[in-house]
Design a protein around this motif. Sequence first.
Motif, PDB file in Angstrom:
ATOM      1  N   GLY A 177       0.838  -1.199   0.000  1.00  0.00           N
ATOM      2  CA  GLY A 177       0.000   0.000   0.000  1.00  0.00           C
ATOM      3  C   GLY A 177       0.868   1.241   0.000  1.00  0.00           C
ATOM      4  O   GLY A 177       1.996   1.223   0.488  1.00  0.00           O
ATOM      5  N   GLY A 178       0.365   2.296  -0.565  1.00  0.00           N
ATOM      6  CA  GLY A 178       1.138   3.536  -0.582  1.00  0.00           C
ATOM      7  C   GLY A 178       0.303   4.666  -1.151  1.00  0.00           C
ATOM      8  O   GLY A 178      -0.880   4.490  -1.443  1.00  0.00           O
ATOM      9  N   HIS A 179       0.906   5.810  -1.298  1.00  0.00           N
ATOM     10  CA  HIS A 179       0.198   6.944  -1.887  1.00  0.00           C
ATOM     11  C   HIS A 179       1.182   7.801  -2.668  1.00  0.00           C
ATOM     12  O   HIS A 179       2.390   7.754  -2.435  1.00  0.00           O
ATOM     13  N   LEU A 204      11.382   3.643  -6.533  1.00  0.00           N
ATOM     14  CA  LEU A 204      10.674   2.530  -7.165  1.00  0.00           C
ATOM     15  C   LEU A 204       9.177   2.810  -7.236  1.00  0.00           C
ATOM     16  O   LEU A 204       8.516   2.483  -8.229  1.00  0.00           O
ATOM     17  N   ALA A 205       8.636   3.427  -6.179  1.00  0.00           N
ATOM     18  CA  ALA A 205       7.208   3.748  -6.160  1.00  0.00           C
ATOM     19  C   ALA A 205       6.861   4.760  -7.249  1.00  0.00           C
ATOM     20  O   ALA A 205       5.813   4.662  -7.897  1.00  0.00           O
ATOM     21  N   GLN A 206       7.751   5.729  -7.477  1.00  0.00           N
ATOM     22  CA  GLN A 206       7.513   6.707  -8.539  1.00  0.00           C
ATOM     23  C   GLN A 206       7.525   6.036  -9.910  1.00  0.00           C
ATOM     24  O   GLN A 206       6.677   6.321 -10.765  1.00  0.00           O
ATOM     25  N   LEU A 207       8.485   5.137 -10.117  1.00  0.00           N
ATOM     26  CA  LEU A 207       8.543   4.404 -11.383  1.00  0.00           C
ATOM     27  C   LEU A 207       7.303   3.530 -11.567  1.00  0.00           C
ATOM     28  O   LEU A 207       6.781   3.401 -12.679  1.00  0.00           O
ATOM     29  N   LEU A 208       6.833   2.950 -10.478  1.00  0.00           N
ATOM     30  CA  LEU A 208       5.630   2.120 -10.530  1.00  0.00           C
ATOM     31  C   LEU A 208       4.422   2.957 -10.951  1.00  0.00           C
ATOM     32  O   LEU A 208       3.618   2.537 -11.797  1.00  0.00           O
ATOM     33  N   PHE A 209       4.306   4.147 -10.391  1.00  0.00           N
ATOM     34  CA  PHE A 209       3.207   5.047 -10.738  1.00  0.00           C
ATOM     35  C   PHE A 209       3.255   5.407 -12.225  1.00  0.00           C
ATOM     36  O   PHE A 209       2.232   5.385 -12.921  1.00  0.00           O
ATOM     37  N   ILE A 210       4.454   5.704 -12.728  1.00  0.00           N
ATOM     38  CA  ILE A 210       4.610   6.066 -14.134  1.00  0.00           C
ATOM     39  C   ILE A 210       4.199   4.911 -15.043  1.00  0.00           C
ATOM     40  O   ILE A 210       3.499   5.101 -16.044  1.00  0.00           O
ATOM     41  N   GLN A 211       4.627   3.687 -14.697  1.00  0.00           N
ATOM     42  CA  GLN A 211       4.291   2.531 -15.521  1.00  0.00           C
ATOM     43  C   GLN A 211       2.790   2.261 -15.535  1.00  0.00           C
ATOM     44  O   GLN A 211       2.225   1.881 -16.563  1.00  0.00           O
ATOM     45  N   ILE A 212       2.142   2.475 -14.402  1.00  0.00           N
ATOM     46  CA  ILE A 212       0.693   2.270 -14.338  1.00  0.00           C
ATOM     47  C   ILE A 212      -0.029   3.303 -15.204  1.00  0.00           C
ATOM     48  O   ILE A 212      -0.990   2.980 -15.914  1.00  0.00           O
ATOM     49  N   ILE A 213       0.444   4.552 -15.169  1.00  0.00           N
ATOM     50  CA  ILE A 213      -0.149   5.592 -16.015  1.00  0.00           C
ATOM     51  C   ILE A 213       0.064   5.250 -17.491  1.00  0.00           C
ATOM     52  O   ILE A 213      -0.840   5.413 -18.324  1.00  0.00           O
ATOM     53  N   ARG A 214       1.247   4.765 -17.827  1.00  0.00           N
ATOM     54  CA  ARG A 214       1.518   4.382 -19.214  1.00  0.00           C
ATOM     55  C   ARG A 214       0.576   3.272 -19.672  1.00  0.00           C
ATOM     56  O   ARG A 214       0.075   3.295 -20.798  1.00  0.00           O
ATOM     57  N   PHE A 215       0.358   2.306 -18.797  1.00  0.00           N
ATOM     58  CA  PHE A 215      -0.568   1.223 -19.136  1.00  0.00           C
ATOM     59  C   PHE A 215      -1.967   1.785 -19.375  1.00  0.00           C
ATOM     60  O   PHE A 215      -2.640   1.428 -20.348  1.00  0.00           O
ATOM     61  N   TYR A 216      -2.391   2.679 -18.495  1.00  0.00           N
ATOM     62  CA  TYR A 216      -3.731   3.258 -18.622  1.00  0.00           C
ATOM     63  C   TYR A 216      -3.881   4.017 -19.936  1.00  0.00           C
ATOM     64  O   TYR A 216      -4.898   3.898 -20.634  1.00  0.00           O
TER      65      TYR A 216
END
Length: 231
Positions: A29-31, A87-99
């Motif tokens: 979990g995170g934000h 890593l959390a920032q990279l994860l956020f970016i990858q999720i946005i790219r997928f979307y």
Amino acid sequence: RQLDGLELFRKATDSVGKVGVGNDFFAIGGHVALDNDRGGVVAEVLPPLIQVDGSSSEASTIRWLLDQLVKEVTANRPGAVLASKQLAQLLFIQIIRFYLAASEPLTTGWLRALNDARIAPALRLMHGEPGRPWRLGELAKQVGMSRTSFALRFKANAGVGPLTYLQNLRVSLAERGLREGAMSVSELAESLGYATDSAFSNAFKRKTGMAPKHYQSVFARMDESTSRHLR
């Protein structure tokens, strides 16, 4: 059975809460803390839930990032906090790219414009040098389009014309600058490309309903009030 998350993490060690032996699965979990000025724009165009398809091209990268996050959180190695944030920032970016790749056509806004290969370079130019006196023809030339085609395509994606977008960007940056108080109103106006304090004040007031100095004083009083309550 239902679990009380607050109670679970109250007993956690190194931010890791366990149910039983904790070997069945690992939930992270995170934000993401969004910028006060532009964060609302991001939130408005994203859905409440993004589910990443395990067969998508982004899934393998996201899986690797999640694995690394688990290792950083559980191994207690030097630099784990900093590594986890990155890593959390990279994860956020990858999720946005997928979307962006998987979703239906986005409604007009900066995110849709950023996803347009012809318009995105113009956005980067304006965000990179917001104080530069950009002209429609110059921006169009930079992206290899005619003035008319560029203006129409930009508005169709962003919802506003290029120069209106630039003005809105400048005011948003001005709001941040006034709250931080690192520069005077005159210095801020000059840094954002306004020829005079009056031109800056008029543009700022049209967008926010307040003159720059009034805006700055209002937030200064709010900060002072907040500080008193925290003492």
